[in-house]
Design a protein around this motif. Structure first.
Motif, PDB file in Angstrom:
ATOM      1  N   GLN A   2       0.934  -1.144  -0.039  1.00 43.33           N
ATOM      2  CA  GLN A   2       0.005   0.092  -0.047  1.00 43.33           C
ATOM      3  C   GLN A   2       0.682   1.195  -0.024  1.00 43.33           C
ATOM      4  OE1 GLN A   2      -3.452  -0.102  -0.406  1.00 43.33           O
ATOM      5  NE2 GLN A   2      -2.931   2.033  -0.757  1.00 43.33           N
ATOM      6  N   GLU A   3       2.089   1.440   0.555  1.00 40.34           N
ATOM      7  CA  GLU A   3       2.824   2.413   0.669  1.00 40.34           C
ATOM      8  C   GLU A   3       3.532   2.515  -0.529  1.00 40.34           C
ATOM      9  OE1 GLU A   3       7.329   3.547   2.657  1.00 40.34           O
ATOM     10  OE2 GLU A   3       6.190   1.854   3.528  1.00 40.34           O
ATOM     11  N   GLU A   4       3.757   1.710  -1.450  1.00 44.21           N
ATOM     12  CA  GLU A   4       4.452   1.806  -2.837  1.00 44.21           C
ATOM     13  C   GLU A   4       3.103   2.472  -3.806  1.00 44.21           C
ATOM     14  OE1 GLU A   4       7.271   1.157  -4.572  1.00 44.21           O
ATOM     15  OE2 GLU A   4       8.232   0.737  -2.693  1.00 44.21           O
ATOM     16  N   ILE A   5       2.127   1.840  -3.515  1.00 47.33           N
ATOM     17  CA  ILE A   5       0.879   2.407  -4.313  1.00 47.33           C
ATOM     18  C   ILE A   5       0.653   3.892  -4.089  1.00 47.33           C
ATOM     19  CG2 ILE A   5      -1.867   2.357  -4.719  1.00 47.33           C
ATOM     20  CD1 ILE A   5      -1.361  -0.795  -4.251  1.00 47.33           C
ATOM     21  N   ASN A   6       0.806   4.205  -2.795  1.00 41.94           N
ATOM     22  CA  ASN A   6       0.770   5.520  -2.404  1.00 41.94           C
ATOM     23  C   ASN A   6       1.685   6.283  -3.063  1.00 41.94           C
ATOM     24  OD1 ASN A   6      -1.564   4.866  -1.026  1.00 41.94           O
ATOM     25  ND2 ASN A   6      -0.649   4.817   1.099  1.00 41.94           N
ATOM     26  N   ILE A   7       3.117   6.127  -3.034  1.00 42.27           N
ATOM     27  CA  ILE A   7       3.771   6.823  -3.558  1.00 42.27           C
ATOM     28  C   ILE A   7       3.824   7.146  -4.942  1.00 42.27           C
ATOM     29  CG2 ILE A   7       6.375   6.794  -4.006  1.00 42.27           C
ATOM     30  CD1 ILE A   7       6.729   5.436  -1.274  1.00 42.27           C
ATOM     31  N   LEU A   8       3.344   5.871  -5.498  1.00 44.83           N
ATOM     32  CA  LEU A   8       3.142   6.139  -7.082  1.00 44.83           C
ATOM     33  C   LEU A   8       1.867   6.857  -7.434  1.00 44.83           C
ATOM     34  CD1 LEU A   8       3.328   2.289  -8.430  1.00 44.83           C
ATOM     35  CD2 LEU A   8       5.095   4.214  -8.755  1.00 44.83           C
ATOM     36  N   THR A   9       0.838   7.144  -6.484  1.00 39.90           N
ATOM     37  CA  THR A   9      -0.302   8.041  -6.684  1.00 39.90           C
ATOM     38  C   THR A   9       0.242   9.462  -6.569  1.00 39.90           C
ATOM     39  OG1 THR A   9      -1.609   6.260  -6.053  1.00 39.90           O
ATOM     40  CG2 THR A   9      -2.676   8.528  -5.973  1.00 39.90           C
ATOM     41  N   GLN A  10       0.983   9.685  -5.482  1.00 41.36           N
ATOM     42  CA  GLN A  10       1.400  10.836  -4.906  1.00 41.36           C
ATOM     43  C   GLN A  10       2.212  11.631  -6.284  1.00 41.36           C
ATOM     44  OE1 GLN A  10       3.120  10.597  -1.179  1.00 41.36           O
ATOM     45  NE2 GLN A  10       1.132  10.245  -0.099  1.00 41.36           N
ATOM     46  N   TYR A  12       2.343  10.926  -9.374  1.00 43.28           N
ATOM     47  CA  TYR A  12       1.482  10.803 -10.606  1.00 43.28           C
ATOM     48  C   TYR A  12       2.190  10.049 -11.747  1.00 43.28           C
ATOM     49  CZ  TYR A  12      -0.960  14.962  -8.360  1.00 43.28           C
ATOM     50  OH  TYR A  12      -1.346  15.671  -7.635  1.00 43.28           O
ATOM     51  N   THR A  13       2.537   8.945 -11.354  1.00 41.55           N
ATOM     52  CA  THR A  13       3.184   8.014 -12.033  1.00 41.55           C
ATOM     53  C   THR A  13       2.279   7.414 -13.151  1.00 41.55           C
ATOM     54  OG1 THR A  13       4.818   7.334 -10.267  1.00 41.55           O
ATOM     55  CG2 THR A  13       4.574   5.669 -11.971  1.00 41.55           C
ATOM     56  N   TYR A  14       0.955   7.136 -12.789  1.00 37.63           N
ATOM     57  CA  TYR A  14       0.050   6.728 -13.905  1.00 37.63           C
ATOM     58  C   TYR A  14      -1.239   7.361 -13.794  1.00 37.63           C
ATOM     59  CZ  TYR A  14      -1.772   4.371  -9.593  1.00 37.63           C
ATOM     60  OH  TYR A  14      -1.966   4.167  -8.456  1.00 37.63           O
ATOM     61  N   ASP A  15      -2.066   7.232 -14.670  1.00 38.43           N
ATOM     62  CA  ASP A  15      -3.683   8.053 -14.712  1.00 38.43           C
ATOM     63  C   ASP A  15      -4.428   6.653 -14.990  1.00 38.43           C
ATOM     64  OD1 ASP A  15      -2.819  10.407 -14.552  1.00 38.43           O
ATOM     65  OD2 ASP A  15      -2.396  10.530 -16.515  1.00 38.43           O
ATOM     66  N   LEU A  16      -5.533   6.423 -13.978  1.00 41.18           N
ATOM     67  CA  LEU A  16      -6.355   5.397 -14.131  1.00 41.18           C
ATOM     68  C   LEU A  16      -7.278   6.040 -15.156  1.00 41.18           C
ATOM     69  CD1 LEU A  16      -7.362   2.746 -13.239  1.00 41.18           C
ATOM     70  CD2 LEU A  16      -8.876   4.098 -11.479  1.00 41.18           C
ATOM     71  N   VAL A  17      -7.354   5.163 -16.518  1.00 41.55           N
ATOM     72  CA  VAL A  17      -8.366   5.474 -17.564  1.00 41.55           C
ATOM     73  C   VAL A  17      -9.615   4.550 -17.598  1.00 41.55           C
ATOM     74  CG1 VAL A  17      -6.786   7.056 -18.432  1.00 41.55           C
ATOM     75  CG2 VAL A  17      -7.004   4.667 -19.280  1.00 41.55           C
ATOM     76  N   PRO A  18     -10.785   4.875 -18.208  1.00 42.20           N
ATOM     77  CA  PRO A  18     -11.549   3.833 -18.527  1.00 42.20           C
ATOM     78  C   PRO A  18     -11.237   2.677 -19.578  1.00 42.20           C
ATOM     79  CG  PRO A  18     -12.553   5.846 -18.940  1.00 42.20           C
ATOM     80  CD  PRO A  18     -11.214   6.237 -18.775  1.00 42.20           C
ATOM     81  N   ARG A  19     -11.587   1.805 -19.545  1.00 43.46           N
ATOM     82  CA  ARG A  19     -11.108   0.863 -20.446  1.00 43.46           C
ATOM     83  C   ARG A  19     -11.756   0.654 -21.908  1.00 43.46           C
ATOM     84  NH1 ARG A  19     -12.888  -5.121 -21.442  1.00 43.46           N
ATOM     85  NH2 ARG A  19     -11.107  -6.205 -22.500  1.00 43.46           N
ATOM     86  N   PRO A  20     -10.641   0.952 -22.885  1.00 44.26           N
ATOM     87  CA  PRO A  20     -11.648   0.953 -24.487  1.00 44.26           C
ATOM     88  C   PRO A  20     -12.134  -0.342 -24.762  1.00 44.26           C
ATOM     89  CG  PRO A  20      -9.469   1.697 -24.264  1.00 44.26           C
ATOM     90  CD  PRO A  20      -9.446   1.209 -22.824  1.00 44.26           C
ATOM     91  N   SER A  21     -13.016  -0.421 -25.245  1.00 44.11           N
ATOM     92  CA  SER A  21     -14.109  -1.481 -25.574  1.00 44.11           C
ATOM     93  C   SER A  21     -13.099  -2.591 -26.599  1.00 44.11           C
ATOM     94  CB  SER A  21     -15.388  -1.305 -26.281  1.00 44.11           C
ATOM     95  OG  SER A  21     -15.153  -0.487 -27.301  1.00 44.11           O
ATOM     96  N   ALA A  47       8.351  -3.309  -3.493  1.00 45.47           N
ATOM     97  CA  ALA A  47       7.543  -4.029  -4.455  1.00 45.47           C
ATOM     98  C   ALA A  47       7.505  -3.337  -5.531  1.00 45.47           C
ATOM     99  CB  ALA A  47       6.122  -3.828  -3.656  1.00 45.47           C
ATOM    100  N   ARG A  48       7.241  -4.121  -6.683  1.00 49.02           N
ATOM    101  CA  ARG A  48       7.216  -3.575  -7.997  1.00 49.02           C
ATOM    102  C   ARG A  48       5.935  -4.084  -8.788  1.00 49.02           C
ATOM    103  NH1 ARG A  48      10.666  -5.633 -12.397  1.00 49.02           N
ATOM    104  NH2 ARG A  48      11.705  -7.438 -11.511  1.00 49.02           N
ATOM    105  N   LEU A  49       5.262  -3.521  -9.914  1.00 48.76           N
ATOM    106  CA  LEU A  49       4.252  -4.239 -10.527  1.00 48.76           C
ATOM    107  C   LEU A  49       5.076  -4.654 -11.864  1.00 48.76           C
ATOM    108  CD1 LEU A  49       1.216  -5.228 -10.489  1.00 48.76           C
ATOM    109  CD2 LEU A  49       0.664  -2.930 -11.634  1.00 48.76           C
ATOM    110  N   ALA A  50       4.765  -5.844 -12.193  1.00 52.90           N
ATOM    111  CA  ALA A  50       5.397  -6.223 -13.527  1.00 52.90           C
ATOM    112  C   ALA A  50       4.259  -6.706 -14.720  1.00 52.90           C
ATOM    113  CB  ALA A  50       6.249  -7.239 -13.496  1.00 52.90           C
TER     114      ALA A  50
END
Length: 86
Positions: A2-10, A12-21, A47-50
């Protein structure tokens, strides 16, 4: 994790976008590692997401591949310039 996710969010490492059909969504996997001190005690957890890129289909999901590799000295130069230029 959760700490890694919070750092990535703070940061602005990624943007959550709607899934294209018409998109083929790749799976992903969390990889965990313990960083140890010289005396063998735990220093911190990493932790890292691959992405599971093996599920991509050529010509459908991508037409070309690109892998950005920055050498350590180049990275230091970029950070130095960023500090100098503000």
């Amino acid at each position: 994790m959760q700490e890694e996710i919070n750092i990535l969010t703070q940061n602005y490492t990624y943007d959550l976008v709607p899934r294209p059909s018409n998109a083929n969504i790749m799976g992903s996997k969390w990889l965990f590692k313990m960083k140890l001190k010289e005396n063998g005690k735990i220093n911190r957890y990493k932790a890292r997401l691959a992405a599971q890129g093996f599920s991509k289909i050529p010509s459908f999901d991508f037409r070309e591949t690109f892998n950005l590799v920055i050498k350590h000295t180049t990275r230091r130069l970029i950070f130095l310039l960023a500090m100098i230029l503000g």
